[in-house]
Scaffold this motif. Structure first.
Motif, PDB file in Angstrom:
ATOM      1  N   SER A 239       0.840  -1.196   0.000  1.00 52.58           N
ATOM      2  CA  SER A 239       0.000   0.000   0.000  1.00 52.58           C
ATOM      3  C   SER A 239       0.876   1.248   0.000  1.00 52.58           C
ATOM      4  O   SER A 239       1.737   1.411   0.863  1.00 52.58           O
ATOM      5  N   PHE A 240       0.660   2.132  -0.962  1.00 55.10           N
ATOM      6  CA  PHE A 240       1.366   3.415  -1.020  1.00 55.10           C
ATOM      7  C   PHE A 240       0.418   4.478  -0.485  1.00 55.10           C
ATOM      8  O   PHE A 240      -0.714   4.602  -0.961  1.00 55.10           O
ATOM      9  N   TRP A 241       0.897   5.260   0.507  1.00 53.27           N
ATOM     10  CA  TRP A 241       0.019   6.196   1.195  1.00 53.27           C
ATOM     11  C   TRP A 241       0.798   7.414   1.676  1.00 53.27           C
ATOM     12  O   TRP A 241       2.029   7.432   1.669  1.00 53.27           O
ATOM     13  N   ALA A 242       0.060   8.426   2.119  1.00 52.73           N
ATOM     14  CA  ALA A 242       0.637   9.649   2.684  1.00 52.73           C
ATOM     15  C   ALA A 242      -0.261  10.141   3.820  1.00 52.73           C
ATOM     16  O   ALA A 242      -1.467   9.892   3.813  1.00 52.73           O
TER      17      ALA A 242
ATOM     18  N   ASN B  75       3.119   2.440 -10.036  1.00 50.05           N
ATOM     19  CA  ASN B  75       2.028   3.288 -10.488  1.00 50.05           C
ATOM     20  C   ASN B  75       2.596   4.564 -11.089  1.00 50.05           C
ATOM     21  O   ASN B  75       2.786   5.549 -10.375  1.00 50.05           O
ATOM     22  N   PRO B  76       2.851   4.565 -12.406  1.00 47.07           N
ATOM     23  CA  PRO B  76       3.441   5.748 -13.047  1.00 47.07           C
ATOM     24  C   PRO B  76       2.578   7.003 -12.951  1.00 47.07           C
ATOM     25  O   PRO B  76       3.064   8.103 -13.179  1.00 47.07           O
ATOM     26  N   ARG B  77       1.317   6.842 -12.578  1.00 53.17           N
ATOM     27  CA  ARG B  77       0.444   8.008 -12.388  1.00 53.17           C
ATOM     28  C   ARG B  77       0.646   8.649 -11.022  1.00 53.17           C
ATOM     29  O   ARG B  77       0.120   9.718 -10.756  1.00 53.17           O
ATOM     30  N   PHE B  78       1.377   7.979 -10.138  1.00 58.51           N
ATOM     31  CA  PHE B  78       1.697   8.478  -8.796  1.00 58.51           C
ATOM     32  C   PHE B  78       0.457   8.776  -7.953  1.00 58.51           C
ATOM     33  O   PHE B  78       0.469   9.642  -7.098  1.00 58.51           O
ATOM     34  N   ALA B  79      -0.620   8.064  -8.181  1.00 52.23           N
ATOM     35  CA  ALA B  79      -1.856   8.262  -7.422  1.00 52.23           C
ATOM     36  C   ALA B  79      -1.777   7.523  -6.087  1.00 52.23           C
ATOM     37  O   ALA B  79      -1.177   6.463  -5.999  1.00 52.23           O
ATOM     38  N   VAL B  80      -2.366   8.107  -5.053  1.00 50.98           N
ATOM     39  CA  VAL B  80      -2.480   7.453  -3.754  1.00 50.98           C
ATOM     40  C   VAL B  80      -3.905   7.620  -3.242  1.00 50.98           C
ATOM     41  O   VAL B  80      -4.551   8.603  -3.571  1.00 50.98           O
ATOM     42  N   PRO B  81      -4.421   6.700  -2.443  1.00 49.14           N
ATOM     43  CA  PRO B  81      -3.744   5.449  -2.120  1.00 49.14           C
ATOM     44  C   PRO B  81      -3.695   4.544  -3.343  1.00 49.14           C
ATOM     45  O   PRO B  81      -4.605   4.541  -4.174  1.00 49.14           O
ATOM     46  N   PHE B  82      -2.630   3.794  -3.404  1.00 50.78           N
ATOM     47  CA  PHE B  82      -2.455   2.816  -4.463  1.00 50.78           C
ATOM     48  C   PHE B  82      -2.102   1.500  -3.804  1.00 50.78           C
ATOM     49  O   PHE B  82      -1.178   1.434  -2.994  1.00 50.78           O
TER      50      PHE B  82
END
Length: 178
Positions: free
Chosen positions: A58-61, A128-135
């Motif tokens: 999970s990619f998050w901020a 995710n080349p679109r750099f969207a989060v959460p991913f």
């Protein structure tokens, strides 16, 4: 550098407004790119070390509202299926200057999964080349991309639970990884 970081943050913030989308067909079952990152605790995490487990990546901020909703769902899945071979890596993409805020965020929510730090978003870009989060990228026991999802909305946990259960049912009987 500050302008670049501000631009990336703006693009990431806007990307969470996109409708959640399933995986692109050409990414399905392709090998997941390996990476090594340091965690909040200073340990090194290497994705390939989790071979033999189903991995929720999970990619998050901390500034991402949908991320704040998704992380407790991932913790619940880890609590339920960790003993069955599920691993969760919550890859944080916040700026390195906010490490204390990330620590507080993780502690307040009692997250027990490793939190690798990807402050330059290089690993996120590989997935995710679109750099969207959460991913969210689900990796099967063979290290292949099995499922991915951008965004988070109520009800998404049902689909994720089914995907995890299906992959765990296919997993090899023995694992010796983290």
């Amino acid at each position: 550098m500050m302008i670049r970081n501000a631009l990336i943050r703006t693009l990431l913030a806007l990307s969470v407004l996109f409708i959640a989308a399933p995986a692109l067909a050409d990414d399905a079952r392709s090998p997941a790119p390996d990476f090594t990152l340091r965690t909040l605790s200073g340990d090194r995490v290497k994705l390939s070390d989790y071979r033999g487990k189903v991995v929720l990546l999970s990619f998050w901020a901390t500034w991402c509202g949908p991320c704040k909703q998704e992380l407790p769902v991932l913790q619940a899945l880890l609590d339920k299926h960790g003993k069955d071979g599920l691993a969760v890596l919550a890859v944080n993409i916040d700026d390195p200057k906010t490490a204390a805020e990330v620590r507080r965020f993780v502690a307040d929510r009692k997250l027990s999964m490793p939190v690798p730090l990807d402050s330059d978003s290089k690993v996120l870009g590989k997935f995710n080349p679109r750099f969207a989060v959460p991913f969210l990228q689900v990796i099967d026991t063979e290290g292949r991309r099995a499922f991915q999802h951008t965004g988070f909305s109520s009800g998404a946990e049902t689909t994720l639970e089914a995907e995890v259960a299906s992959l765990l049912a296919q997993k090899p009987a023995t694992t010796s990884n983290p």
